[in-house]
Each structure stands twice: as structure tokens, then as C-alpha cells.
Scaffold this motif. Structure first.
Motif, PDB file in Angstrom:
ATOM      1  N   VAL A  99     -49.787   8.815  -3.622  1.00  0.00           N
ATOM      2  CA  VAL A  99     -49.313   7.773  -3.471  1.00  0.00           C
ATOM      3  C   VAL A  99     -49.790   6.293  -4.026  1.00  0.00           C
ATOM      4  O   VAL A  99     -50.779   6.541  -4.111  1.00  0.00           O
ATOM      5  CB  VAL A  99     -50.349   6.904  -1.197  1.00  0.00           C
ATOM      6  CG1 VAL A  99     -49.834   6.083  -0.869  1.00  0.00           C
ATOM      7  CG2 VAL A  99     -49.648   8.717  -0.682  1.00  0.00           C
TER       8      VAL A  99
ATOM      9  N   ALA B  34     -52.362   2.054  -2.835  1.00  0.00           N
ATOM     10  CA  ALA B  34     -53.412   2.098  -1.453  1.00  0.00           C
ATOM     11  C   ALA B  34     -54.518   1.359  -1.868  1.00  0.00           C
ATOM     12  O   ALA B  34     -54.840   1.187  -3.172  1.00  0.00           O
ATOM     13  CB  ALA B  34     -53.703   3.863  -1.189  1.00  0.00           C
TER      14      ALA B  34
ATOM     15  N   ALA C 168     -53.757   6.555  -4.517  1.00  0.00           N
ATOM     16  CA  ALA C 168     -54.107   7.921  -4.190  1.00  0.00           C
ATOM     17  C   ALA C 168     -53.299   9.398  -4.547  1.00  0.00           C
ATOM     18  O   ALA C 168     -52.352   9.454  -4.681  1.00  0.00           O
ATOM     19  CB  ALA C 168     -53.590   7.252  -2.134  1.00  0.00           C
TER      20      ALA C 168
ATOM     21  N   GLN D 217     -55.710   9.867   2.989  1.00  0.00           N
ATOM     22  CA  GLN D 217     -55.744   9.768   1.168  1.00  0.00           C
ATOM     23  C   GLN D 217     -56.970   9.422   0.718  1.00  0.00           C
ATOM     24  O   GLN D 217     -57.391   8.301   0.749  1.00  0.00           O
ATOM     25  CB  GLN D 217     -55.274   8.173   0.681  1.00  0.00           C
ATOM     26  CG  GLN D 217     -53.790   7.860   2.059  1.00  0.00           C
ATOM     27  CD  GLN D 217     -52.946   6.506   2.182  1.00  0.00           C
ATOM     28  OE1 GLN D 217     -53.086   5.440   1.382  1.00  0.00           O
ATOM     29  NE2 GLN D 217     -51.757   6.517   3.022  1.00  0.00           N
TER      30      GLN D 217
ATOM     31  N   VAL E  35     -58.793   7.456  -2.754  1.00  0.00           N
ATOM     32  CA  VAL E  35     -57.974   5.991  -3.613  1.00  0.00           C
ATOM     33  C   VAL E  35     -58.874   6.202  -4.762  1.00  0.00           C
ATOM     34  O   VAL E  35     -60.025   6.538  -4.098  1.00  0.00           O
ATOM     35  CB  VAL E  35     -58.455   4.678  -2.474  1.00  0.00           C
ATOM     36  CG1 VAL E  35     -57.693   4.136  -3.345  1.00  0.00           C
ATOM     37  CG2 VAL E  35     -57.532   5.099  -1.292  1.00  0.00           C
TER      38      VAL E  35
ATOM     39  N   ARG F  78     -58.802   7.118   3.076  1.00  0.00           N
ATOM     40  CA  ARG F  78     -58.121   5.703   3.838  1.00  0.00           C
ATOM     41  C   ARG F  78     -56.882   7.272   4.423  1.00  0.00           C
ATOM     42  O   ARG F  78     -57.084   8.065   4.629  1.00  0.00           O
ATOM     43  CB  ARG F  78     -57.160   5.130   3.227  1.00  0.00           C
ATOM     44  CG  ARG F  78     -56.264   3.856   4.041  1.00  0.00           C
ATOM     45  CD  ARG F  78     -55.500   2.992   4.184  1.00  0.00           C
ATOM     46  NE  ARG F  78     -54.623   3.201   3.116  1.00  0.00           N
ATOM     47  CZ  ARG F  78     -53.461   1.914   2.963  1.00  0.00           C
ATOM     48  NH1 ARG F  78     -53.630   1.149   2.409  1.00  0.00           N
ATOM     49  NH2 ARG F  78     -52.462   2.640   2.077  1.00  0.00           N
TER      50      ARG F  78
ATOM     51  N   THR G  74     -60.966   3.884   7.158  1.00  0.00           N
ATOM     52  CA  THR G  74     -61.234   3.694   5.638  1.00  0.00           C
ATOM     53  C   THR G  74     -62.505   3.282   5.156  1.00  0.00           C
ATOM     54  O   THR G  74     -62.972   3.161   6.178  1.00  0.00           O
ATOM     55  CB  THR G  74     -60.597   2.226   5.554  1.00  0.00           C
ATOM     56  OG1 THR G  74     -60.320   1.893   4.150  1.00  0.00           O
ATOM     57  CG2 THR G  74     -61.114   0.914   6.286  1.00  0.00           C
TER      58      THR G  74
END
Length: 338
Positions: free
Chosen positions: A264, A267, A277, A288, A290, A302, A320
Motif C-alpha cells: 500500500v 498509509a 505499508a 496493514q 506501516v 492499521r 490503528t
């Protein structure tokens, strides 16, 4: 799926002798038939092993409980088992399915390898067996009302945990807005110095051990995604342990061998630090991890909805966290020196 030469239109030349009869379809060679039987038996054996876990005939491994970022969503969607062989189209050779190893996406595998290199160059934690690992983070968990409806993300708050380095002393969990929660002593916990030292640093062997550890108890329930369970277990070790550099590097490389792991590009963690991520999706949500895009340091975790539904629209953040401090202290409840 097109398995012959691609044709766009009627560009074939007429044959004055007329159309040829269709070629005979060859039967399976004895070698090919044996390979398919072996693949089928392998899948059946794997299914039998899963059923044994579901029936409780395998003793579940012990895991230290940690509140997951999303505690209220539905179980992951069941994985489908398919039986078949991989055929190399256009050649006379076939490749047995057992030799094909699914892994993370190439981008994720490369990123995790860079992260592993950075982790492997770190300094080993200066931690004595009689001390505690102190981890301070900022977290927010999603929750649903008893009547259902969208998930509401609680405010980000402080979380502190003290874990006995050798597991022989009671630990402590302290979350802002709630009472202290004592953590029982557990010398056999995976998070202890001995537990971490007992893990292999070969990525393939490490992933196999993690899969074995999460294979019992509720992890073996129908509908469980074994790849997601392994990904989550590695995330647990990243969040609230202090792994030696070689093991930390192996954990990231093991994650790069889990199918479905992707990158990702943008993030952020619970305190808004931007990063990149690596993530995996299961059951309508994406977990995720990070990382700092420059140093590749682990920032936090997250969880995001990937499907719109009762819990909320697609893209909603429902959990998160952010790791702020990791240190060694002498007593549960003691803060590290600044």
C-alpha cells in the motif's frame, strides 16, 4: 482462457483439400496420472490435518493475548480448496502443482526484503532475563453497538505494556481510561527471551513454525484463513516484542512468503506519521503494517474495510496503532529513563 495462437478475425488461408479432421486428444501418460494422484492425495492430507485441528485432536499452541485492532467484525471468509495440475501450454512438459510456491506480490517481497535488511543491521536489545520489555503505543479500536450498525473508532489513547523478559514474573497492561490489567507469568510464552530464541531464523522454517503455532484452538475453526492467521501472528510479534535483529529480519522475509501480501504506497499510523505499508486482505478487511519510507522502521498497524457493508463504507479505518517506545526496565510499572 485462450490456449492456442491468438486470432483476431478470419485470416486463415483456405486448404484446397478441405478441412482436416480434429487431432486426437491424447490420454494421460502414466507419469502425468501419477503426478495428479499425488497432488490430490497431498490436498486430501492437508484437509484431513485441518479437520483434526477443528476437532480439537491437536493441542493448541499457547499465545499471549493482545487486543486486535478490530475486535467486532465477522470471521474471515472460508478459503476454497481446489485440486488440479499446472500445465505448461505450448510445450510438451508439465509441471506438478506441488512445486509451485505461492508468495507475496513481487513488490511486497522486494519491500519486505529491504525492510529485513534494515532490521538485520539493528542493535541487539540490551535486555537481561530479570528485566521487563516496555512497549508504549497509541491505539484506537473499532466497536459496534449491540444492535449492529457502523463501527465507531474510539479516540486514540495511550497503551503501555510490561512483559517479563523470561516470563517468570507477572507483567502489566495499562490503557488510558481503564484499570490496570495484570498479566500472568508464562515462561513458555513466545514473547520471552527463550521463546524468541527458539524460533528459527530461516524464513521458510520460521513461517512453517508460525503456521504450526496458530493451527490450534480458535485458529483452526471453520472459515479461518490460515495465511491471514500467519500474517497476524507475525504482526503480533512485531508489535509488542523486542526481537533480536536476525529474527526480526527473518520475520519480514517470512511475511514475504505469504500469498496475498501486497504493498500500500500511502498509509499512516495512529499518530499520523506517513509511511508505506505491506498488507493482506481477508474477510472484508485489510491489515496493514506501516513502515517509515526512509528508514524502513516499523511504525504501527492499521485495519481498513475493503468492502462496504453494515460495519461501514469501504475505506473506513476501524483500527490503528503506533509504536512510540520500546525499552528495557527493571520492574512492571516502571518507565524508562529519558
Amino acid at each position: 482462457m485462450t490456449i492456442g495462437p491468438h486470432r483476431t478475425g478470419n485470416h486463415e488461408h483456405a486448404d484446397p483439400a478441405g478441412p482436416l479432421p480434429p487431432p486426437a486428444v491424447p490420454g494421460l501418460t502414466p507419469e502425468r496420472e501419477q503426478r495428479l494422484k499425488a497432488a490430490l492425495l497431498s490436498r486430501v492430507s492437508a484437509l484431513d490435518a485441518l479437520n483434526a485441528l477443528n476437532d480439537g485432536t491437536v493441542t493448541p499452541a499457547r499465545r499471549r493475548p493482545r487486543p486486535r485492532l478490530v475486535r467486532v467484525l465477522a470471521p474471515a471468509v472460508a478459503c476454497a480448496l481446489a485440486v488440479g495440475g499446472a500445465v505448461a501450454v505450448g510445450t510438451s512438459e508439465t509441471r506438478p502443482a506441488g512445486n509451485l510456491r505461492a508468495t507475496a506480490s513481487p513488490e511486497a517481497a522486494r519491500l519486505l526484503d529491504r525492510i529485513a535488511l534494515a532490521a538485520g543491521e539493528g542493535t541487539a536489545p540490551a535486555l537481561r532475563a530479570d528485566q521487563f520489555v516496555y512497549v508504549e503505543s497509541r491505539v484506537a479500536y473499532g466497536a459496534q453497538s449491540a444492535g449492529g450498525g457502523p463501527v465507531a473508532l474510539a479516540p486514540v489513547h495511550r497503551r503501555q505494556v510490561w512483559l517479563s523478559a523470561d516470563g517468570t514474573r507477572p507483567g502489566l497492561l495499562r490503557e488510558e481510561g481503564g484499570p490496570d490489567s495484570p498479566l500472568g507469568a508464562d515462561p513458555d510464552a513466545r514473547t520471552t527471551i527463550g521463546g524468541l530464541a527458539g524460533l528459527p531464523t530461516d524464513p521458510d522454517a520460521l513461517l512453517a513454525r508460525i503456521r504450526q503455532d496458530v493451527g490450534g484452538g480458535s485458529a483452526g475453526a471453520p472459515g479461518a484463513d490460515p495465511d491471514q492467521l500467519a500474517f497476524a501472528a507475525i504482526g503480533d510479534l512485531l508489535m509488542e516484542t523486542w526481537a533480536p535483529p536476525r529474527l526480526g529480519a527473518a520475520l519480514y522475509r517470512a511475511a514475504g512468503r505469504i500469498p496475498g501480501v501486497v504493498v500500500v504506497p500511502a498509509a499512516s499510523d495512529a499518530v499520523g506519521r506517513p509511511g508505506v505499508a505491506v498488507a493482506r486482505t481477508s474477510g472484508g478487511r485489510q491489515t496493514q503494517w506501516v513502515f517509515d519510507p526512509a528508514t524502513h522502521a516499523f511504525l504501527g498497524e492499521r485495519t481498513v474495510l475493503t468492502e462496504s457493508g453494515e460495519a461501514g463504507p469501504k475505506g473506513t479505518v476501524v483500527g490503528t496503532s503506533a509504536i512510540l517506545t520500546r525499552a528495557a526496565v527493571d520492574r512492571a510499572g516502571e518507565l524508562p529513563r529519558r
